[in-house]
Design a protein around this motif. Structure first.
Motif, PDB file in Angstrom:
ATOM      1  N   ALA A 194      -2.207   7.972   3.018  1.00 16.30           N
ATOM      2  CA  ALA A 194      -2.972   7.308   4.073  1.00 16.30           C
ATOM      3  C   ALA A 194      -2.661   5.812   4.114  1.00 16.30           C
ATOM      4  O   ALA A 194      -2.590   5.212   5.189  1.00 16.30           O
ATOM      5  CB  ALA A 194      -4.470   7.532   3.845  1.00 16.30           C
ATOM      6  N   GLU A 196       0.210   4.408   3.273  1.00 11.99           N
ATOM      7  CA  GLU A 196       1.526   4.249   3.897  1.00 11.99           C
ATOM      8  C   GLU A 196       1.430   4.361   5.413  1.00 11.99           C
ATOM      9  O   GLU A 196       2.025   3.561   6.154  1.00 11.99           O
ATOM     10  CB  GLU A 196       2.500   5.308   3.360  1.00 11.99           C
ATOM     11  CG  GLU A 196       3.886   5.192   3.969  1.00 11.99           C
ATOM     12  CD  GLU A 196       4.877   6.180   3.380  1.00 11.99           C
ATOM     13  OE1 GLU A 196       6.077   6.093   3.727  1.00 11.99           O
ATOM     14  OE2 GLU A 196       4.463   7.048   2.577  1.00 11.99           O
ATOM     15  N   GLU A 197       0.679   5.335   5.891  1.00 14.58           N
ATOM     16  CA  GLU A 197       0.513   5.499   7.338  1.00 14.58           C
ATOM     17  C   GLU A 197      -0.169   4.277   7.945  1.00 14.58           C
ATOM     18  O   GLU A 197       0.234   3.788   9.012  1.00 14.58           O
ATOM     19  CB  GLU A 197      -0.305   6.757   7.621  1.00 14.58           C
ATOM     20  CG  GLU A 197      -0.520   7.027   9.093  1.00 14.58           C
ATOM     21  CD  GLU A 197      -1.320   8.298   9.358  1.00 14.58           C
ATOM     22  OE1 GLU A 197      -1.624   8.563  10.544  1.00 14.58           O
ATOM     23  OE2 GLU A 197      -1.649   9.015   8.398  1.00 14.58           O
ATOM     24  N   THR A 200       2.234   1.135   7.790  1.00 13.16           N
ATOM     25  CA  THR A 200       3.353   1.328   8.714  1.00 13.16           C
ATOM     26  C   THR A 200       2.883   1.124  10.156  1.00 13.16           C
ATOM     27  O   THR A 200       3.551   0.451  10.956  1.00 13.16           O
ATOM     28  CB  THR A 200       3.961   2.724   8.542  1.00 13.16           C
ATOM     29  OG1 THR A 200       4.438   2.874   7.195  1.00 13.16           O
ATOM     30  CG2 THR A 200       5.128   2.930   9.497  1.00 13.16           C
ATOM     31  N   SER A 201       1.721   1.673  10.473  1.00 12.04           N
ATOM     32  CA  SER A 201       1.156   1.495  11.819  1.00 12.04           C
ATOM     33  C   SER A 201       0.836   0.034  12.094  1.00 12.04           C
ATOM     34  O   SER A 201       0.909  -0.417  13.239  1.00 12.04           O
ATOM     35  CB  SER A 201      -0.108   2.341  11.973  1.00 12.04           C
ATOM     36  OG  SER A 201       0.176   3.720  11.838  1.00 12.04           O
TER      37      SER A 201
END
Length: 279
Positions: A194, A196-197, A200-201
């Motif tokens: 979560a 990383e997501e 990245t977002s």
């Protein structure tokens, strides 16, 4: 205590402002050295990942009493370090300590990093030691931090792994629950996928979470550690009768005795060292 209306905060962070510019922040300012001593074993790996260069401009998010900001400034000898936090009490202490320790290239500001208008691409390194887990809207916060990280700049965070993997958290939460239900929700950024997501977002790349485990220090002996922990968590016992409160403290002291070493009272802890870059 300061007025809490002077600083601009996102509505989702109003509760954090009330806590950190209120009683919680006052306690952390009073006990700043003990809190720093508690996580001292993480210092080397945290700053090794930050890899601060002499000319870097560093932003320290959730800087508290400014230990990590001053450490960063000492490494950025030709640059600077700027610490931001919601607690005026801790920031006041941070400024006094910087002056006493003669760290000239450091500054501190009360700010909500989720919405603060930092200069575009104004920092080479953004760091946060256990200060990035409390944003009301994490995506908005890290999008703002990515905006102010220069292209090629670095983000380095230290966050807690899930509570079940942290002996100190599970032990104290259970003891102070005193037979009541123990809250199960973890802090933000405890799940690497979560995280990383999210990052990245927000605009970062190369997100990596490394599991690190270090002993946490709570006091030189049972009496010292018990006083500190009850001061921090004892509010959870207020609605109990005197006998139940006494039993909880007795249980705590017995557990602390089992964790006494010749160097003091230590519990295991588990954190994530999160690293990312701004493309």
């Amino acid at each position: 205590m300061s007025e809490t209306t002077a600083v601009r905060v996102d509505p989702s962070n109003e509760r954090m402002l009330k806590a950190w510019d209120g009683d919680d922040g006052a306690l952390w300012a009073k006990r700043a050295q003990r809190f720093n001593d508690g996580v001292a074993a993480y210092r080397e790996i945290f700053f090794s990942a930050a890899a601060i260069e002499p000319s870097d401009k560093v932003l320290d998010v959730g800087c508290g009493a400014g230990e990590t900001t001053r450490d960063a400034a000492r490494q950025a000898t030709e640059g600077s370090a700027r610490g931001v936090d919601l607690s005026t009490g801790m920031l006041g202490l941070a400024r006094r300590l910087a002056e006493q320790e003669r760290v000239p290239n450091v500054s501190f500001e009360q700010a909500d990093a989720q919405v603060h208008p930092f200069p575009e691409a104004g920092f080479d390194v953004v760091i946060s030691r256990h200060g990035s887990m409390f944003f009301g809207t994490p995506l908005a916060a890290f999008t703002n931090l990515a905006r102010v990280t220069r292209p090629g700049g670095r983000l380095v965070l230290l966050t807690w792994q899930p509570f079940r993997l942290n002996e100190w958290i599970t032990t104290f939460r259970t003891i102070f629950a005193a037979g009541r239900e123990v809250p199960s929700a973890d802090l933000a950024l405890s799940d690497p996928a979560a995280t990383e997501e999210l990052l990245t977002s927000a605009g970062y790349t190369g997100v990596r979470s490394t599991a690190v485990h270090r002993p946490m220090y709570f006091g030189q002996d049972v009496d010292d550690a018990a006083e500190f922990i009850v001061e921090q968590h004892g509010g959870r016992l207020r609605d109990l009768d005197e006998a139940a409160r006494a039993k909880a403290v007795e249980t705590l002291r017995a557990d602390l005795a089992e964790h006494q070493t010749d160097r003091g009272v230590y519990y295991d802890s588990a954190a994530w060292l999160v690293e990312a870059r701004r493309p």
